[in-house]
Design a protein around this motif. Structure first.
Motif, PDB file in Angstrom:
ATOM      1  N   MET A  45      -5.450   0.782 -19.064  1.00 33.78           N
ATOM      2  CA  MET A  45      -6.541   1.533 -19.689  1.00 33.78           C
ATOM      3  C   MET A  45      -6.496   1.375 -21.211  1.00 33.78           C
ATOM      4  O   MET A  45      -7.513   1.109 -21.851  1.00 33.78           O
ATOM      5  CB  MET A  45      -6.453   3.014 -19.311  1.00 33.78           C
ATOM      6  CG  MET A  45      -6.731   3.311 -17.835  1.00 33.78           C
ATOM      7  SD  MET A  45      -8.419   2.905 -17.309  1.00 33.78           S
ATOM      8  CE  MET A  45      -9.361   4.113 -18.229  1.00 33.78           C
ATOM      9  N   TYR A  46      -5.317   1.535 -21.785  1.00 31.71           N
ATOM     10  CA  TYR A  46      -5.191   1.373 -23.233  1.00 31.71           C
ATOM     11  C   TYR A  46      -5.352  -0.081 -23.658  1.00 31.71           C
ATOM     12  O   TYR A  46      -5.872  -0.373 -24.733  1.00 31.71           O
ATOM     13  CB  TYR A  46      -3.830   1.892 -23.706  1.00 31.71           C
ATOM     14  CG  TYR A  46      -3.776   3.384 -23.911  1.00 31.71           C
ATOM     15  CD1 TYR A  46      -4.433   3.985 -24.969  1.00 31.71           C
ATOM     16  CD2 TYR A  46      -3.047   4.197 -23.042  1.00 31.71           C
ATOM     17  CE1 TYR A  46      -4.373   5.359 -25.168  1.00 31.71           C
ATOM     18  CE2 TYR A  46      -2.972   5.570 -23.222  1.00 31.71           C
ATOM     19  CZ  TYR A  46      -3.640   6.151 -24.290  1.00 31.71           C
ATOM     20  OH  TYR A  46      -3.584   7.509 -24.480  1.00 31.71           O
ATOM     21  N   GLY A  47      -4.901  -0.991 -22.809  1.00 28.44           N
ATOM     22  CA  GLY A  47      -4.934  -2.400 -23.186  1.00 28.44           C
ATOM     23  C   GLY A  47      -6.295  -3.044 -23.081  1.00 28.44           C
ATOM     24  O   GLY A  47      -6.602  -3.975 -23.829  1.00 28.44           O
ATOM     25  N   ALA A  48      -7.145  -2.553 -22.184  1.00 27.80           N
ATOM     26  CA  ALA A  48      -8.446  -3.194 -21.965  1.00 27.80           C
ATOM     27  C   ALA A  48      -9.611  -2.236 -22.173  1.00 27.80           C
ATOM     28  O   ALA A  48     -10.524  -2.503 -22.952  1.00 27.80           O
ATOM     29  CB  ALA A  48      -8.499  -3.775 -20.542  1.00 27.80           C
ATOM     30  N   VAL A  49      -9.572  -1.094 -21.495  1.00 23.54           N
ATOM     31  CA  VAL A  49     -10.712  -0.173 -21.499  1.00 23.54           C
ATOM     32  C   VAL A  49     -10.804   0.605 -22.815  1.00 23.54           C
ATOM     33  O   VAL A  49     -11.896   0.987 -23.251  1.00 23.54           O
ATOM     34  CB  VAL A  49     -10.608   0.786 -20.295  1.00 23.54           C
ATOM     35  CG1 VAL A  49     -11.804   1.739 -20.247  1.00 23.54           C
ATOM     36  CG2 VAL A  49     -10.534  -0.004 -18.994  1.00 23.54           C
TER      37      VAL A  49
END
Length: 721
Positions: A45-49
């Motif tokens: 979630m933190y890395g992409a979204v």
């Protein structure tokens, strides 16, 4: 759970890495019973979204499902999801990014609109956070106050709830989070500030828990920095002592989690390692908040740090070092006693404290002198070959064995070792200009791998460093002429120039002549600068220098001109080679190279003065600065150069060191710059200070500016009598 997730056309949405069709799997992963799967999903979630704080259309689509997960007590690690929502919805637009003022066709409009929509969507569902302040899970209770203070649309209601909750909450860190959230509300909502600051002041006096009193005092200072009491130092140091003596022991370790190959997992492990063995690790954040509020009250901040450095608690001493790192990087001050006490930590049995002290001292250069004895003593302990190396640690080379390049290959950083405690202490000692570093550097040069920064630290050691020349020469001779030549040879060439190791001319010529296509100009420039430092002792290289005067690269051609002048003292071909770069159409970098070289040659190049004059009116600030400085140095005429230099001083603070050096040379001729110099010397803030960013040489460059300004002022004042 996650009702309607399949109805969203995720493939039509995007995130940092393309279509968002993988987001449903991440959302389900957040609800998994497997801790490793939850952490992997959170990392995704933190890395992409929510990559680097960005909000995409897929981020907006996730918000209802994230709120649903937070509301479900069966979901574990909900505190992490609350933090994620706080980050997504808590981004505040700058004054120059207000959505109403942006053109919908502007490329900034969509990100700004997404931030605004995210904040609105989470605010609409923020009542879910109200019940979380009493959740059985302390991690949820820890995250809820900040979410409420940042996202809930009714701040007065939240303020009442937080203050009421503080009367029954028993978890120390949650209580501190409640106080921090109260301070956040006061900062964001001016109408509530006076009442809240008064309440924080009351709490700072009335609370029984010294940690709570410290938290309230820090938030009170943050919300009303102009009203910080004069007795702040004794109050804080007294509270720290109460916290230390009332602590029963180290904090209990949290539940162990399986290691996951994620950035989130690595950060968590680092934080856990940092807090391990400490009875009150949370004091660091409270003191960081207080230091930020104290801002330019440097003397008070130094007094707080000195008190911490004298504490029996190694954790407080470690915190003091990290806090002082931020202070000394931004503000000028009297740090001698601080540096001395930091040096004393090098003998502490706690490795984290020694690491913090070494890391701090590495960046001080001349300011590290008060710790020189401690550094030398630390380096003298077990100083035999290989001493201090940590198997598999930062100084180790993966795989061992001999690499290519005769000892400069195979390791990290293109053949040079990374950080180790011993190398860091030696670097700090050398940068402080202490000659006790010289024999230790000689020993380091005998080892298979050398940290590159050590080679760049040899220029402040004076004549005693000449003994290092044979070792540097041998290492340069062993460097292979392959695609990595620049990375391996440049530090050695710099060091040879610093120690005036002219016996290495054959080895320097070998590099100059054998440079491969990759970074060839960089290699040649480095080699020529080294030959220039050798002066007449580089006669053997004159044919090569002369041949490179016509190089297509200005940096190479001008470096060749400087080296040829240093070797022969004949300007015959040198001026012609330099003046061809002082022509209309030359790039700013090319012009600067030529102008700077003419300035280094000095009065002997006086005939080139007319060629420099057009540079004074350039749009490029650095062209103007280099031209003005060179014009003074070759002609001795200040009238044309001085106004340009003073204008550049005001326009770009990063030009001030170069300008001040020229003003110091001018002396009485620059007397009208006295006020500028005096103003700089009275400033408390470093000229190159940047919030949230720093370079390894920032402190050194600012101290150099101060030294040069004092010299300039002294020369100007002498000329006035």
């Amino acid at each position: 759970m996650l009702t309607g997730i399949e109805e969203v056309d995720w493939a039509s949405l995007g995130h940092a890495y393309g279509p968002a069709d993988d987001v449903p799997e991440l959302l389900r992963g957040l609800a998994s019973a497997d801790p490793a799967e939850r952490e992997t999903a959170l990392d995704g979630m933190y890395g992409a979204v929510h990559h680097q704080g960005d909000v995409y259309d897929s981020t907006l689509a996730c918000i209802p499902f994230l709120l649903e997960l937070v509301a479900d007590p069966a979901v574990q690690d909900r505190g992490c999801i609350v933090e994620l929502l706080t980050s997504i919805g808590g981004i505040e637009l700058d004054d120059d990014e207000e959505l109403d003022e942006l053109d919908p066709d502007d490329e900034e409009f969509i990100p700004a609109a997404n931030y605004a929509m995210a904040a609105a969507a989470i605010a609409a569902g923020a009542d879910v956070f109200l019940g979380l302040v009493s959740d059985p899970d302390p991690e949820v209770r820890l995250a809820a106050p900040c979410a409420l203070a940042s996202l809930h649309p009714e701040p007065a209601r939240v303020l009442t709830l937080l203050r009421e909750r503080l009367t029954v909450e028993r978890d120390t860190e949650v209580r501190l989070a409640l106080v921090a959230a109260v301070g956040r509300i006061a900062l964001r909502h001016a109408a509530l500030r006076t009442e809240t600051v008064d309440w924080l002041g009351w709490l700072a006096r009335a609370a029984q828990d010294p940690g709570l009193r410290l938290a309230a005092l820090a938030q009170q200072a943050r919300c009303a920095p102009g009203d910080i009491p004069d007795d702040i130092v004794p109050r804080v140091t007294g509270l720290l002592e109460e916290i230390r003596t009332s602590a029963l022991g180290p904090t209990a370790p949290g539940a162990e989690r399986a290691a996951t190959p994620t950035l989130i997992g690595q950060v968590r492990e680092l934080l856990e390692e940092h807090a391990a063995g400490r009875p009150a690790p949370w004091t660091e954040e409270l003191l960081r908040t207080l230091h930020a509020a104290l801002d330019d009250r440097v003397d008070d901040r130094i007094a707080l740090i000195l008190a911490q450095l004298r504490s029996p608690d190694w954790g407080q001493r470690s915190d003091a070092i990290w806090l002082c790192g931020g202070l000394i990087r931004i503000w000028r001050g009297r740090y001698e006693e601080v540096v001395r006490l930091v040096g004393a930590q090098l003998n502490d049995p706690e490795p984290r404290l020694r690491e913090a002290a070494t890391s701090f001292l590495e960046r001080l250069f001349e300011l590290g002198a008060p710790a020189a004895d401690a550094l030398a003593a630390r380096l003298a302990v077990g100083s035999g070959p290989g001493a201090g190396a940590v198997p598999g640690g930062a100084g180790a080379v993966p795989g061992g064995g001999g690499g290519s390049g005769g000892g400069l290959g195979g390791g990290p950083q293109n053949g040079f070792v990374g950080r180790s405690g011993r190398d860091g202490a030696l670097l700090a000692l050398a940068r402080a200009g202490d000659t006790r570093a010289v024999p230790l550097l000689a020993r380091a040069l005998e080892e298979r791998e050398v940290r590159r920064e050590l080679l760049y630290a040899m220029d402040g050691l004076g004549p005693s460093a000449a003994m290092l020349a044979p070792l540097l020469r041998r290492r340069l001779a062993e460097v292979e002429l392959d695609e990595r030549l620049y990375d391996r040879a440049a530090p050695l060439l710099y060091a040879l120039a610093a120690v005036r190791g002219s016996q290495a001319v054959p080895e320097v010529l070998r590099v100059l002549r054998g440079a491969p296509a990759n970074r060839r100009d960089w290699v040649r420039e480095s080699a020529l600068r080294t030959l220039a430092a050798f002066g007449p002792a580089a006669q053997e290289a004159v044919p090569d220098m002369r041949g490179l005067l016509a190089a297509e690269s200005a940096t190479v051609a001008t470096a060749a001109a400087r080296a040829l002048w240093a070797a022969e003292g004949d300007l015959g071909e040198v001026l012609t080679a330099l003046e061809r770069w002082l022509r209309p159409g030359a790039s700013g970098a090319d012009w600067c190279s030529a102008a700077q070289t003419l300035g280094e040659i000095g009065p002997a190049a006086a005939s080139a003065a007319p060629a420099l004059v057009p540079g004074l009116a350039s749009r490029d600030l650095w062209v103007r600065v280099r031209s003005a400085a060179a014009l003074w140095r070759v002609s001795g005429e200040a009238a044309a150069a001085l106004p340009v230099l003073l204008a550049a001083w005001e326009e770009n603070r990063h030009a001030r060191v170069d300008v001040a050096e020229c003003l110091a040379e001018m002396g009485p001729a620059a007397s009208e710059a006295q006020l500028v110099i005096l103003t700089e010397l009275t400033r408390r803030r470093r000229h190159n200070a940047r919030e949230g960013a720093s370079g390894s040489h920032d402190i050194h460059l600012d101290e150099k500016l101060l030294t040069v300004c004092r010299a300039a002022l002294a020369r100007m004042e002498r000329g006035a009598f």
